[in-house]
Design a protein around this motif. Structure first.
Motif, mmCIF file in Angstrom:
data_model
loop_
_atom_site.group_PDB
_atom_site.id
_atom_site.type_symbol
_atom_site.label_atom_id
_atom_site.label_comp_id
_atom_site.label_asym_id
_atom_site.label_seq_id
_atom_site.Cartn_x
_atom_site.Cartn_y
_atom_site.Cartn_z
ATOM 1 N N VAL A 181 0.828 -1.212 0.000
ATOM 2 C CA VAL A 181 0.000 0.000 0.000
ATOM 3 C C VAL A 181 0.858 1.255 0.000
ATOM 4 O O VAL A 181 0.625 2.198 -0.771
ATOM 5 C CB VAL A 181 -0.961 0.003 1.211
ATOM 6 N N PHE A 232 -2.147 5.646 -3.371
ATOM 7 C CA PHE A 232 -2.711 5.691 -2.023
ATOM 8 C C PHE A 232 -2.210 6.925 -1.272
ATOM 9 O O PHE A 232 -2.993 7.652 -0.655
ATOM 10 C CB PHE A 232 -2.352 4.414 -1.260
ATOM 11 N N ALA A 272 -5.153 -0.860 3.670
ATOM 12 C CA ALA A 272 -5.528 0.519 3.354
ATOM 13 C C ALA A 272 -6.595 1.028 4.324
ATOM 14 O O ALA A 272 -6.534 2.177 4.781
ATOM 15 C CB ALA A 272 -6.033 0.606 1.921
ATOM 16 N N TYR A 282 -6.342 4.087 6.914
ATOM 17 C CA TYR A 282 -7.367 5.128 6.814
ATOM 18 C C TYR A 282 -8.022 5.393 8.170
ATOM 19 O O TYR A 282 -8.356 6.538 8.501
ATOM 20 C CB TYR A 282 -8.413 4.686 5.794
#
Length: 284
Positions: free
Chosen positions: A72, A79, A254, A258
């Protein structure tokens, strides 16, 4: 009995977060096996661990790995771009909303002028309407001002949100009037009263507003989809829906990254949030 019910509800709400964090530490092959029933990837159809038509919600990885996070943060460069886009949208909204809400809250709570209450009521009515109702007018205004496909089309409506004004007005109503009256006797004007008396006493309310504004705008989806036609300008909240196509491990990693800012803010600033909301409701 009540304690058991509350613990059960807490576990129910925490379960998706824990599942996301633990699955982000699993290898892609293990995740494919666990979620085979809802996956389009049939490469592991012959694996004896496959649960057939059921999803295997595992808590503990067979082998802990950080490969998903590496993919990621290093391989998925988009990203980090989307993450920075979210920061560029959220931070100006929070700063602007704090400034506007503090000044407007002071005006509605401490100043005496005609039509103050009707104006405040009309302002609060906009808070009761779903934000989807205002998307079309905001789109038309942004189009006329030439702000489409720019962050200002999202930032400006966010700065002038009604909830922040309502929260700060309720909080400033709690400020003892005797302090303000004593300052006026000493010759202080509104600017000095606001900066030296009212604003320092409203720090818990400002902190609560900053936390709530961050959570609300960090998760926005509809506004970027409508106002930002360029996919490279869209925030991470929009990109998450497609980042894990064909790679569930990357999706879990991810999502964990987040969630990290919100989890950290809630863990370290929960006291300010609770205090700010409690004090803002002492006097209506």
């Amino acid at each position: 009995m009540l304690t058991a019910i509350l613990l059960g509800l807490s576990a129910l709400f925490i379960f998706p977060i824990v599942l996301t964090l633990t699955n982000s530490l699993m290898a892609e092959s293990e995740i494919s096996v666990n979620f085979y029933a809802i996956s389009n990837n049939k490469e592991n159809a012959d694996d004896p661990r496959v649960a057939g038509t059921y999803v295997n919600l595992k808590w503990i990885p067979d082998k802990v790995t950080l490969a998903q996070y590496y993919d990621v943060l290093v391989k998925k460069q988009q990203f980090l771009i989307m993450f920075w886009n979210s920061v560029r949208i959220v931070v100006p909204i929070i700063i602007g909303q704090l400034a506007v809400a503090a000044l407007a809250g002071y005006a509605f709570s401490q100043l005496r002028f005609r039509l103050r209450e009707p104006m405040f009521f009309a302002y609060i009515v906009t808070m009761l309407m779903p934000f989807q109702v205002t998307l079309v007018p905001n789109f038309i205004v942004a189009d006329k001002l030439g702000l489409l496909n720019s962050y200002m089309a999202i930032v400006l409506p966010g700065i002038f949100g009604a909830f922040g004004v309502f929260l700060m007005r309720q909080f400033m109503l709690v400020v003892p009037y005797s302090y303000i009256e004593a300052a006026r006797v000493d010759g202080a004007g509104h600017i000095r009263i606001f900066t030296t008396i009212v604003l320092p006493m409203c720090k818990p309310g400002m902190a609560a507003l900053a936390i709530l504004a961050f959570v609300d705008n960090w998760n926005m989806v509809e506004q970027p989809l409508i106002f930002l036609q360029d996919p490279m300008k869209q925030p991470l909240s929009v990109y998450l829906s497609v980042i894990g196509e064909g790679e569930r491990g990357i999706a879990f990693a991810a999502c964990a990254i987040y969630m990290a800012p919100m989890l950290l803010i809630m863990l370290y600033a929960e006291q300010y949030l609770i205090e700010g909301i409690q004090l803002s409701g002492i006097k209506g």
